[in-house]
Design an enzyme around this catalytic site. Sequence first.
Site, short mmCIF file in Angstrom:
data_model
loop_
_atom_site.label_atom_id
_atom_site.label_comp_id
_atom_site.label_asym_id
_atom_site.label_seq_id
_atom_site.Cartn_x
_atom_site.Cartn_y
_atom_site.Cartn_z
N ASP A 112 0.96 -1.13 -0.04
CA ASP A 112 0.23 0.10 -0.06
C ASP A 112 1.03 1.43 -0.13
OD1 ASP A 112 -2.49 1.54 0.48
OD2 ASP A 112 -1.80 1.61 2.36
N ASP A 163 -1.60 -1.10 5.85
CA ASP A 163 -1.74 -0.40 7.27
C ASP A 163 -3.15 -0.66 7.68
OD1 ASP A 163 -1.92 1.49 5.02
OD2 ASP A 163 -2.90 2.70 6.70
N ASP A 168 -0.24 5.10 1.02
CA ASP A 168 -0.69 5.95 1.87
C ASP A 168 -0.83 5.42 3.39
OD1 ASP A 168 -0.92 7.97 0.16
OD2 ASP A 168 -2.97 8.25 0.19
#
Length: 223
Positions: free
Chosen positions: A10, A173, A12
């Site tokens: 990922d 995240d 961001d």
Amino acid sequence: MADFDLIQFDLDGTLIDSVPQLQLAVNQMLAQLGHAPAAEPAVRHWVGNGADMLVRRALTAALGAEPDAGAQQAARAAFDAAYDKVADQGLVFYPGVLDTLAALRRAGKRLAIVTNKPYRFVPAILAASGLSEQFELVLGGDSLPEKKPSPAPLLHVCRTLDMDPARTLMVGDSENDVLAAQAAGMAVVGLTYGYNYGRDIADSGPDWVLSDFAALADLLLTD
């Protein structure tokens, strides 16, 4: 040592903390529409499901009600115009990201990015950060008909690079990353420091939970 050939990341909340730029764009959008600015903790809580959802959450907070389609469309256009100007400015990497990515590449690992951020913003961010050459394939949230938590983008990367999902690790995240990886038949690392809407990433059941990006090197490269 966990043995994987391909690692998908990922963006961001995993590689970069993009909230400062997103807050600037959200607040320019809100000001243009006649609303008060949003505080940084609120924007941090809204991030993670792509630009449409970020805009919708910001508008809902400002209006006290769900926006209609017209308001959403106008707000999204205003957000995109604002974010275009700041997305690649003052980028902040989480500790250990640059060194760890370089170490993974030196060890022969193949790297890709699967983000829910609209693709139009991603190349400039990678170029500004000097990471354009690190990743063999980059997908945005609008690159395919489906985005995370669908497994489709992760599997698309595997097919394109001719890699086995069972030999692929997803690193993210948020719950979206974990759900996408699990549905794709991939192992997944959940990072504790990113954007997961205030929930503990461990609750999503990733294979590993790490609080430090550099710990990936220990997981993937230590004999």
